[in-house]
Structure formats: C-alpha cells, structure tokens
Design a protein around this motif. Structure first.
Motif, PDB file in Angstrom:
ATOM      1  N   TRP A 194       0.333  -5.170  -4.293  1.00  0.00           N
ATOM      2  CA  TRP A 194       1.436  -5.630  -3.447  1.00  0.00           C
ATOM      3  C   TRP A 194       2.261  -4.446  -2.955  1.00  0.00           C
ATOM      4  O   TRP A 194       2.642  -4.371  -1.789  1.00  0.00           O
ATOM      5  N   GLU A 219       0.755  -2.525  -0.022  1.00  0.00           N
ATOM      6  CA  GLU A 219       0.625  -3.225   1.249  1.00  0.00           C
ATOM      7  C   GLU A 219       1.786  -2.822   2.168  1.00  0.00           C
ATOM      8  O   GLU A 219       2.958  -2.961   1.813  1.00  0.00           O
ATOM      9  N   ALA A 220       1.450  -2.335   3.357  1.00  0.00           N
ATOM     10  CA  ALA A 220       2.479  -1.850   4.285  1.00  0.00           C
ATOM     11  C   ALA A 220       3.531  -2.907   4.582  1.00  0.00           C
ATOM     12  O   ALA A 220       4.726  -2.600   4.705  1.00  0.00           O
ATOM     13  N   ASN A 221       3.101  -4.168   4.687  1.00  0.00           N
ATOM     14  CA  ASN A 221       4.035  -5.238   5.039  1.00  0.00           C
ATOM     15  C   ASN A 221       5.062  -5.512   3.947  1.00  0.00           C
ATOM     16  O   ASN A 221       6.083  -6.163   4.201  1.00  0.00           O
ATOM     17  N   ASN A 222       4.796  -5.036   2.727  1.00  0.00           N
ATOM     18  CA  ASN A 222       5.690  -5.330   1.612  1.00  0.00           C
ATOM     19  C   ASN A 222       6.671  -4.198   1.295  1.00  0.00           C
ATOM     20  O   ASN A 222       7.596  -4.398   0.513  1.00  0.00           O
ATOM     21  N   GLN A 223       6.479  -3.049   1.903  1.00  0.00           N
ATOM     22  CA  GLN A 223       7.247  -1.894   1.437  1.00  0.00           C
ATOM     23  C   GLN A 223       8.722  -1.948   1.827  1.00  0.00           C
ATOM     24  O   GLN A 223       9.562  -1.399   1.122  1.00  0.00           O
ATOM     25  N   SER A 224       9.055  -2.616   2.899  1.00  0.00           N
ATOM     26  CA  SER A 224      10.476  -2.776   3.224  1.00  0.00           C
ATOM     27  C   SER A 224      11.172  -3.610   2.157  1.00  0.00           C
ATOM     28  O   SER A 224      12.291  -3.289   1.719  1.00  0.00           O
ATOM     29  N   GLU A 225      10.514  -4.692   1.725  1.00  0.00           N
ATOM     30  CA  GLU A 225      11.085  -5.516   0.658  1.00  0.00           C
ATOM     31  C   GLU A 225      11.168  -4.725  -0.644  1.00  0.00           C
ATOM     32  O   GLU A 225      12.159  -4.809  -1.381  1.00  0.00           O
ATOM     33  N   ALA A 282       3.248   4.219   4.065  1.00  0.00           N
ATOM     34  CA  ALA A 282       3.310   3.149   5.067  1.00  0.00           C
ATOM     35  C   ALA A 282       4.598   3.187   5.888  1.00  0.00           C
ATOM     36  O   ALA A 282       4.723   2.486   6.878  1.00  0.00           O
TER      37      ALA A 282
END
Length: 328
Positions: A186, A189-195, A219
């Motif tokens: 998780w 995953e690039a899409n999760n790194q802001s969270e 990412a």
C-alpha cells in the motif's frame, strides 16, 4: 526496529542479551550524510572539485590542516548499533579518516538533529529521511551522499520480535507478517502516498508538514531544491525488499567487529539463521522455499576469516545490496 538491532540484542551487544528475530524487512534505503553550511564552506576552500567534497577527500584535507588545539569536528548518528553509524564510519574510512580519532561521533535523536546543526552543536550527521532533505530545503546544510551510494540498496528497518514470543504465538506472528506485506505494498502505491504523508505529518508521529516529508518518496516529485537520486529512494515492497536476508546479518556482524562492538561468536551462520528467519517469511506468505536458500552460508574456512575480511575491506556490497564474494 533498525536492521542491526535484533542482532545486537541477540548477542547482548550494547544491551541486555535477549534472543530476537525478524522475518520481515520493512524498508530499504533512506539514509544520507549531511553537513552544516559552515563546514561546507571550509570544505570548498580546500577542495579541487565537488567530487572531493562528496567522497570525503576534502574533509580529510581539512582535518589534516586543522590545529590540534581545535575541538574535533562532531558528527551525529541515531544509535551506536545502526546502519547510520556504520555507513558514516565506512564513508569516512574510505577517505582515510579515522572515525575514532579524527572526528567525534555522538548520538542525537533524529528529530533533534536539524536543530543541533542549526545551532552549531554538530557539524554534520548521518540519518534517515526527511532530516537530510529538510536541512537542504531550509538552507542550513548540504547533503553530500546517500546511504545507497555507500552500500547500495540495503535493509534499513525490520519488524523485530522476541524469539520466545514468536515461538509461543506463531499464528499471530505469521499473520502480522502478512499484514505488513499488504501495508508495504500500500505504501509503495503512488495513489496512496499523499494519504501516507498526511498520516506521517501528524503531531503524534513525525510532526512535520506534508511538504517537508515528500523527499525520499519516488512517487512524489519534491518541490524544493533537492531531489534524491532515483535508486536511493526509500523502498518498501517486493520480495527483494521484504525478504530478510541472513547474508545481511553476516554483513552487520562484520561491521560490528570492524568497529570493536562484537565479542566472540561460535558460529556466524547460526546467529544469522536464528535472527534473520527467511523460513518464516516464506511460511507466512505461503511461498515455496527457494532453491539454494543456504547459498549465503559461509564455509568453515570462511567463517574463521569473514569478520576480518569485512573489516579490512576485502568484502564489499554490490550496488544492489547483495554480498560480494571474497576478494581472493
């Protein structure tokens, strides 16, 4: 915990002896060596090129030219039995600097390193992110080299447990390993790194702004003036990252011996196998044991010379972090 800590605890090095083990490596990379502006300016005055500064050649030249009456330059690490300590000392030694005599190495908590650098309490440090990038971003320091450039991709953090607990609660232990694998996937995953960065920025964790934490994550493109080399980014997932490598345990014991931290050991192979449990990693994830899984084992002849060979530089790490053979 730091990748060397289960080994140190199991051997009673610097702590009460307690059998520890790890069956999962959480991350690779993320360390760097950073120095303050004042020291950087001094290095510029004696360097022939930027390479002299990055390799420590200029630092050696500066140390040799300093008056003996001056206090030694002071560098900080996070823990005596850590990759930060060993990477800093290795980098210094390659430039011909005696890390026990020519400089002073002290322990400073990571969160206090930046302020210590600003106030002049230390001249530089070796630490993980984001404390290297923050020094550059805030204009108070210069990062000279990443841990990757010193040793290649190597384990940084591991999931360590008491061995007795692991034996008595194996089902729970294996379930945690499976959960950690999912968590590491998780994280990468690039899409999760802001969270992820929003979580890490919380006062109960790193207590930094999200903008201060973006460095070191591949990412997310940093907005500041410093960008990490691509291969040096922190990595959290994949068999080559998460699998605990007994060969790395051998390397760490070699470093402990090199810097006078290690006592007598009957069998390096036994310690590596008991602390870095590849077998439980495979079991937890339902993976077949790899053929040649004991290729890392030292022969009886090599066991007797391994520690001294690491200490003398006859054994190095390849850029991908795999142990090289004896330089015969």
């Amino acid at each position: 915990m730091l990748a060397s800590m289960p080994i140190a605890a199991s051997l009673g090095v610097g702590s009460i002896k307690a059998a520890m083990q790890t069956s999962f490596t959480v991350s690779h990379n993320g360390n760097g060596i950073t120095i303050g502006n004042a020291l950087y300016e001094q290095l510029q005055s004696v360097a022939n090129s930027s390479i002299d500064i990055r390799t420590g050649v200029a630092l050696k030249r500066l140390i040799d030219s300093r008056s003996p009456e001056l206090a030694p330059l002071r560098f900080a690490i996070v823990y005596p039995y850590s990759s930060h300590n060993y990477q800093l000392r290795d980098w210094l030694s390659r430039a011909g600097i005696d890390s026990d005599k020519d400089v002073q190495i002290i322990v400073v908590p990571p969160v206090k390193m930046l302020d210590s650098l600003k106030l002049g309490g230390i001249d530089g440090y070796c630490v993980g992110e984001p404390w290297n990038s923050l020094a550059v971003e805030q204009g108070v320091g210069h990062m000279l080299v990443t841990g990757y450039e010193i040793w290649g991709s190597t384990p940084e953090k591991v999931f360590g447990v008491n061995s007795s607990w692991a034996e008595q609660n194996q089902a729970t232990y294996l379930a945690i390993i499976r959960a950690l694998e999912k968590a590491c996937l998780w994280v990468d995953e690039a899409n999760n790194q802001s969270e992820l960065l929003n979580i890490l920025s919380h006062p109960d964790y790193l207590n930094c702004t999200v903008e201060q934490l973006v460095y070191g994550f591949s990412a997310i493109k940093p907005k500041g003036q410093f960008d990490w080399p691509m291969k040096a980014y922190q990595r959290f997932s994949g068999p080559n990252i998460n699998k605990p490598l007994p060969s790395y345990a051998l390397w760490i014991m070699g470093q402990m011996h090199r810097w006078q931290q290690l006592g007598d050991i009957k069998s390096l192979n036994d310690v590596a196998e008991q602390v870095y449990r590849q077998d439980l990693y495979y079991q937890a994830l339902g993976l077949p044991q790899e053929k040649g899984n004991t290729d890392w084992h030292l022969s009886i002849e090599d066991e007797s010379t391994w520690l001294d060979s690491v200490a003398s530089g006859k054994i190095r790490l390849h850029p991908d972090g795999i142990l090289s053979g004896f330089d015969k």
